[in-house]
Design a protein around this motif. Structure first.
Motif, PDB file in Angstrom:
ATOM      1  N   GLU A   1       6.997  21.526 -20.121  1.00 16.58           N
ATOM      2  CA  GLU A   1       6.047  20.626 -21.210  1.00 16.58           C
ATOM      3  C   GLU A   1       7.248  20.015 -22.218  1.00 16.58           C
ATOM      4  N   ALA A   2       7.957  20.797 -22.757  1.00 20.22           N
ATOM      5  CA  ALA A   2       8.690  20.264 -23.966  1.00 20.22           C
ATOM      6  C   ALA A   2       9.704  19.390 -23.559  1.00 20.22           C
ATOM      7  N   ASN A   3      10.290  19.166 -22.131  1.00 22.80           N
ATOM      8  CA  ASN A   3      11.113  18.169 -21.713  1.00 22.80           C
ATOM      9  C   ASN A   3      10.399  16.857 -21.068  1.00 22.80           C
ATOM     10  N   THR A   4       9.273  16.869 -21.128  1.00 26.66           N
ATOM     11  CA  THR A   4       8.706  15.713 -20.438  1.00 26.66           C
ATOM     12  C   THR A   4       9.186  14.435 -21.007  1.00 26.66           C
ATOM     13  N   GLY A   5       9.402  14.286 -22.251  1.00 21.98           N
ATOM     14  CA  GLY A   5       9.964  13.071 -22.733  1.00 21.98           C
ATOM     15  C   GLY A   5      11.247  12.446 -22.238  1.00 21.98           C
ATOM     16  N   SER A   6      12.068  13.568 -22.171  1.00 19.34           N
ATOM     17  CA  SER A   6      13.318  13.492 -21.587  1.00 19.34           C
ATOM     18  C   SER A   6      13.321  13.186 -20.147  1.00 19.34           C
ATOM     19  N   ALA A   7      12.745  13.978 -19.337  1.00 16.27           N
ATOM     20  CA  ALA A   7      12.314  13.589 -18.082  1.00 16.27           C
ATOM     21  C   ALA A   7      11.725  12.367 -17.771  1.00 16.27           C
ATOM     22  N   SER A   8      11.001  11.725 -18.714  1.00 15.87           N
ATOM     23  CA  SER A   8      10.469  10.478 -18.550  1.00 15.87           C
ATOM     24  C   SER A   8      11.518   9.317 -18.586  1.00 15.87           C
ATOM     25  N   GLY A   9      12.449   9.511 -19.758  1.00 14.27           N
ATOM     26  CA  GLY A   9      13.459   8.725 -19.712  1.00 14.27           C
ATOM     27  C   GLY A   9      14.616   8.629 -18.800  1.00 14.27           C
TER      28      GLY A   9
ATOM     29  N   ILE B   1       1.092  -1.228  -0.022  1.00 15.45           N
ATOM     30  CA  ILE B   1      -0.103  -0.079   0.145  1.00 15.45           C
ATOM     31  C   ILE B   1       0.903   1.425  -0.058  1.00 15.45           C
ATOM     32  N   GLY B   2       1.843   1.434   0.739  1.00 11.39           N
ATOM     33  CA  GLY B   2       2.905   2.314   0.961  1.00 11.39           C
ATOM     34  C   GLY B   2       3.561   2.532  -0.663  1.00 11.39           C
ATOM     35  N   LEU B   3       3.826   1.599  -1.167  1.00 12.09           N
ATOM     36  CA  LEU B   3       4.390   1.651  -2.485  1.00 12.09           C
ATOM     37  C   LEU B   3       3.430   2.074  -3.558  1.00 12.09           C
ATOM     38  N   ALA B   4       2.290   1.780  -3.511  1.00 13.81           N
ATOM     39  CA  ALA B   4       1.339   2.331  -4.154  1.00 13.81           C
ATOM     40  C   ALA B   4       0.992   3.932  -4.113  1.00 13.81           C
ATOM     41  N   LEU B   5       1.254   4.332  -2.967  1.00 19.29           N
ATOM     42  CA  LEU B   5       1.167   5.600  -2.691  1.00 19.29           C
ATOM     43  C   LEU B   5       2.185   6.674  -3.063  1.00 19.29           C
ATOM     44  N   VAL B   6       3.426   5.728  -3.608  1.00 14.38           N
ATOM     45  CA  VAL B   6       4.424   6.500  -3.920  1.00 14.38           C
ATOM     46  C   VAL B   6       4.994   6.196  -5.376  1.00 14.38           C
ATOM     47  N   VAL B   7       4.508   5.222  -6.066  1.00 16.89           N
ATOM     48  CA  VAL B   7       4.748   5.144  -7.523  1.00 16.89           C
ATOM     49  C   VAL B   7       4.070   6.361  -8.520  1.00 16.89           C
ATOM     50  N   SER B   8       2.754   6.556  -8.374  1.00 19.70           N
ATOM     51  CA  SER B   8       2.169   7.607  -9.273  1.00 19.70           C
ATOM     52  C   SER B   8       2.534   8.902  -8.831  1.00 19.70           C
ATOM     53  N   PRO B   9       2.640   9.398  -7.645  1.00 17.90           N
ATOM     54  CA  PRO B   9       2.997  10.574  -7.163  1.00 17.90           C
ATOM     55  C   PRO B   9       4.153  10.765  -7.312  1.00 17.90           C
ATOM     56  N   LEU B  10       5.212  10.066  -7.517  1.00 23.84           N
ATOM     57  CA  LEU B  10       6.693  10.091  -7.941  1.00 23.84           C
ATOM     58  C   LEU B  10       6.831  10.442  -9.360  1.00 23.84           C
ATOM     59  N   SER B  11       6.012   9.896 -10.110  1.00 20.88           N
ATOM     60  CA  SER B  11       5.920  10.095 -11.555  1.00 20.88           C
ATOM     61  C   SER B  11       5.270  11.600 -11.818  1.00 20.88           C
ATOM     62  N   THR B  12       4.283  11.823 -11.019  1.00 21.06           N
ATOM     63  CA  THR B  12       3.605  13.312 -11.037  1.00 21.06           C
ATOM     64  C   THR B  12       4.906  14.309 -10.678  1.00 21.06           C
ATOM     65  N   ALA B  13       5.501  14.044  -9.680  1.00 21.99           N
ATOM     66  CA  ALA B  13       6.579  15.097  -9.163  1.00 21.99           C
ATOM     67  C   ALA B  13       7.652  15.349 -10.416  1.00 21.99           C
ATOM     68  N   VAL B  14       7.803  14.121 -11.025  1.00 18.47           N
ATOM     69  CA  VAL B  14       9.147  14.230 -11.752  1.00 18.47           C
ATOM     70  C   VAL B  14       8.487  15.045 -13.157  1.00 18.47           C
ATOM     71  N   MET B  15       7.316  14.626 -13.565  1.00 18.03           N
ATOM     72  CA  MET B  15       6.815  15.279 -14.992  1.00 18.03           C
ATOM     73  C   MET B  15       6.568  16.822 -14.538  1.00 18.03           C
ATOM     74  N   THR B  16       5.931  17.086 -13.511  1.00 16.71           N
ATOM     75  CA  THR B  16       5.425  18.382 -13.451  1.00 16.71           C
ATOM     76  C   THR B  16       6.656  19.396 -12.969  1.00 16.71           C
ATOM     77  N   SER B  17       8.048  18.722 -12.642  1.00 13.95           N
ATOM     78  CA  SER B  17       9.038  19.662 -12.356  1.00 13.95           C
ATOM     79  C   SER B  17       9.860  20.146 -13.594  1.00 13.95           C
ATOM     80  N   VAL B  18       9.253  19.592 -14.866  1.00 11.08           N
ATOM     81  CA  VAL B  18      10.054  20.152 -16.046  1.00 11.08           C
ATOM     82  C   VAL B  18       9.061  20.688 -16.871  1.00 11.08           C
TER      83      VAL B  18
END
Length: 173
Positions: A81-89, A62-79
Motif C-alpha cells: 500500500e505504501a508504494n501504490t503512488g509509485s506503482a500508478s506512476g 468491449i474487450g478493452l473495457a474488460l482489460v483497462v480496469s482489471p489491469l489497474s487492479t492487478a498493478v495496484m494490488t501487486s505492490v
C-alpha cells in the motif's frame, strides 16, 4: 467507440474484478480484442463498414473495457500500500511509452507491407504502381491493414495467455 465502452463499463468491470480477480477479465478481454483484430484482418477485403468494421470494432471496445480496469487492479494490488503512488506512476509511464512504440512499430510494419505489396523496393524513390493505379493502391492498403491487424491479434492472444498464467487469480492471494 472504445472510449465510450471503457467509460460505460469501467465501474461494472472494476467491481467484477474485485469479486473474481483481474486474471479472468484480462484473459477474456484480451481474447476478445484478439478475435476482433483477426476478424478485421480477414474481413478487410470486404470493405464493408456495417458488416465487418463496426461489429469487430465493437467487440474490440468491449474487450478493452474488460482489460483497462482489471489491469489497474492487478498493478495496484501487486505492490504494498505504501508504494501504490509509485506503482500508478510507473504503470502510466509504461503504458504511454508502450503506446508510442506500438504506433511507431505498427506504422513501420504498415509501410513495409504497403511497399512490398506495391512493388517498391528499398532505395526505390520513384512512383510505385500503387501511387498511380487505384486498384494497386487499394490492394496495398488492404494488405498493410491486414498485416497490422494480424500482429495486433497475435499480441492480444499472447497477452491473454500471459494474463491467465501470470496474474494472480484473485486480489486476495
Amino acid at each position: 467507440s472504445k472510449g465510450v465502452a471503457i467509460g460505460l463499463l469501467s465501474g461494472f468491470v472494476g467491481r467484477l474484478a474485485d469479486r473474481v480477480g483481474p486474471a479472468p477479465l484480462l484473459t477474456i478481454g484480451s481474447l476478445a480484442v484478439g478475435i476482433a483484430y483477426a476478424g478485421l484482418a480477414l474481413a478487410a477485403p470486404m470493405q464493408s463498414f456495417w458488416l465487418s468494421v463496426l461489429p469487430f470494432l465493437s467487440l474490440s471496445a468491449i474487450g478493452l473495457a474488460l482489460v483497462v480496469s482489471p489491469l489497474s487492479t492487478a498493478v495496484m494490488t501487486s505492490v504494498d500500500e505504501a508504494n501504490t503512488g509509485s506503482a500508478s506512476g510507473v504503470n502510466n509511464a509504461v503504458s504511454r511509452v508502450a503506446g508510442l512504440f506500438a504506433v511507431a512499430l505498427m506504422g513501420l510494419l504498415a509501410a513495409t507491407i504497403y511497399n512490398g505489396s506495391a512493388g517498391v523496393t528499398p532505395g526505390d524513390y520513384g512512383l510505385s504502381s500503387a501511387a498511380t493505379d487505384l486498384s494497386a493502391h487499394n490492394l496495398a492498403m488492404t494488405s498493410a491493414f491486414q498485416g497490422v491487424a494480424m500482429v495486433a491479434s497475435l499480441l492480444s492472444f499472447i497477452s491473454a495467455g500471459v494474463a491467465w498464467l501470470m496474474v494472480r487469480k484473485t486480489s486476495d492471494d
